[in-house]
Design a protein around this motif. Structure first.
Motif, short mmCIF file in Angstrom:
data_model
loop_
_atom_site.label_atom_id
_atom_site.label_comp_id
_atom_site.label_asym_id
_atom_site.label_seq_id
_atom_site.Cartn_x
_atom_site.Cartn_y
_atom_site.Cartn_z
N LYS A 15 38.19 5.63 46.86
CA LYS A 15 37.17 5.13 47.79
C LYS A 15 36.50 3.87 47.23
CE LYS A 15 34.97 8.26 50.06
NZ LYS A 15 34.04 9.32 50.51
N ILE A 16 36.19 3.88 45.94
CA ILE A 16 35.57 2.72 45.31
C ILE A 16 36.53 1.53 45.32
CG2 ILE A 16 34.74 1.79 43.10
CD1 ILE A 16 33.57 4.61 42.57
N ILE A 17 37.80 1.78 45.02
CA ILE A 17 38.79 0.70 45.01
C ILE A 17 38.98 0.12 46.42
CG2 ILE A 17 41.25 0.21 44.64
CD1 ILE A 17 41.09 2.14 42.22
N LYS A 18 38.96 0.97 47.43
CA LYS A 18 39.07 0.47 48.81
C LYS A 18 37.88 -0.42 49.16
CE LYS A 18 41.79 4.19 50.86
NZ LYS A 18 41.76 5.33 51.80
N ARG A 19 36.69 -0.01 48.73
CA ARG A 19 35.50 -0.82 49.01
C ARG A 19 35.54 -2.13 48.25
NH1 ARG A 19 30.86 3.92 49.32
NH2 ARG A 19 31.69 4.82 51.23
N THR A 52 39.22 -5.39 36.29
CA THR A 52 38.15 -4.40 36.36
C THR A 52 38.63 -3.10 36.99
OG1 THR A 52 35.78 -4.18 36.67
CG2 THR A 52 37.02 -4.96 38.56
N ILE A 53 39.56 -3.16 37.93
CA ILE A 53 40.14 -1.94 38.49
C ILE A 53 40.95 -1.21 37.43
CG2 ILE A 53 41.84 -1.05 40.14
CD1 ILE A 53 40.81 -3.18 42.12
N THR A 107 35.85 -15.25 38.01
CA THR A 107 36.42 -14.16 37.20
C THR A 107 35.32 -13.19 36.79
OG1 THR A 107 38.15 -15.65 36.37
CG2 THR A 107 37.76 -13.62 35.13
N ALA A 108 34.18 -13.71 36.37
CA ALA A 108 33.06 -12.85 36.00
C ALA A 108 32.58 -12.04 37.21
CB ALA A 108 31.92 -13.69 35.43
N LEU A 109 32.53 -12.66 38.38
CA LEU A 109 32.15 -11.94 39.59
C LEU A 109 33.16 -10.82 39.88
CD1 LEU A 109 30.23 -11.69 42.01
CD2 LEU A 109 31.71 -13.33 43.21
N GLY A 110 34.44 -11.11 39.70
CA GLY A 110 35.47 -10.09 39.89
C GLY A 110 35.29 -8.92 38.92
N LEU A 111 34.94 -9.24 37.67
CA LEU A 111 34.71 -8.18 36.68
C LEU A 111 33.50 -7.32 37.04
CD1 LEU A 111 35.42 -10.06 33.33
CD2 LEU A 111 36.85 -8.33 34.43
N LEU A 112 32.55 -7.89 37.76
CA LEU A 112 31.34 -7.16 38.16
C LEU A 112 31.50 -6.44 39.50
CD1 LEU A 112 28.64 -9.78 37.17
CD2 LEU A 112 29.14 -7.62 36.02
N SER A 113 32.63 -6.59 40.15
CA SER A 113 32.80 -6.09 41.51
C SER A 113 32.62 -4.58 41.63
CB SER A 113 34.15 -6.51 42.09
OG SER A 113 35.19 -5.97 41.32
N ILE A 114 33.03 -3.81 40.65
CA ILE A 114 32.84 -2.35 40.73
C ILE A 114 31.36 -2.02 40.70
CG2 ILE A 114 33.08 -0.20 39.40
CD1 ILE A 114 35.94 -0.85 39.00
N LYS A 115 30.63 -2.66 39.82
CA LYS A 115 29.19 -2.42 39.75
C LYS A 115 28.51 -2.82 41.05
CE LYS A 115 29.28 -3.14 34.79
NZ LYS A 115 30.73 -3.04 34.70
#
Length: 128
Positions: A15-19, A52-53, A107-115
């Motif tokens: 669910k988190i990965i889909k979001r 990050t995934i 890239t930094a934004l992508g790394l923060l995407s889960i948070k």
């Protein structure tokens, strides 16, 4: 760990990965609209999101293994895995800083995407 909780955990991760995928589509779409040279931004963001995934899944595997270990070994194992993930993040940012075809900020934004996804989910009171 009980089999039912592993299924629940896998559903939560999916669910988190889909979001993250939905958020990524919006961010990449806005990048195409807002920036004339959007390719490095999009590539940097994709690079960060993929890493990050993978690290999120690594965290899941680490936790599942740590709960099966005795407390002292679990603590040492969790600490080691924690440092490994941060080394990976550091290497990703170093690569993005050196590569002309990747945008470091994206890239930094992508790394923060889960948070970002987890915080937004809790703000909008949706259960993960």
């Amino acid at each position: 760990m009980v089999k039912g909780s592993e299924k629940l955990n896998d559903d939560l991760i999916l669910k988190i990965i889909k979001r993250i995928g939905i958020l990524s589509i919006f961010i990449m779409g806005f990048s195409l609209i807002l920036f004339k040279e959007s390719k490095p931004i999009i590539l940097g963001y994709i690079f960060g999101v993929l890493i990050t995934i993978l690290c999120f899944k690594l965290l899941d595997i680490s936790i599942q293994k740590a709960v099966k270990l005795p407390p002292r070994r679990a603590s040492a194992y969790a600490t080691g895995q924690y440092f490994i993930r941060y080394i990976i993040y550091g290497l990703v940012l170093a690569v993005a800083a050196k590569a002309d075809y990747l945008n470091l900020g994206a890239t930094a934004l992508g790394l923060l995407s889960i948070k970002i996804v987890i915080v937004l989910s809790s703000i909008f009171k949706k259960s993960l």
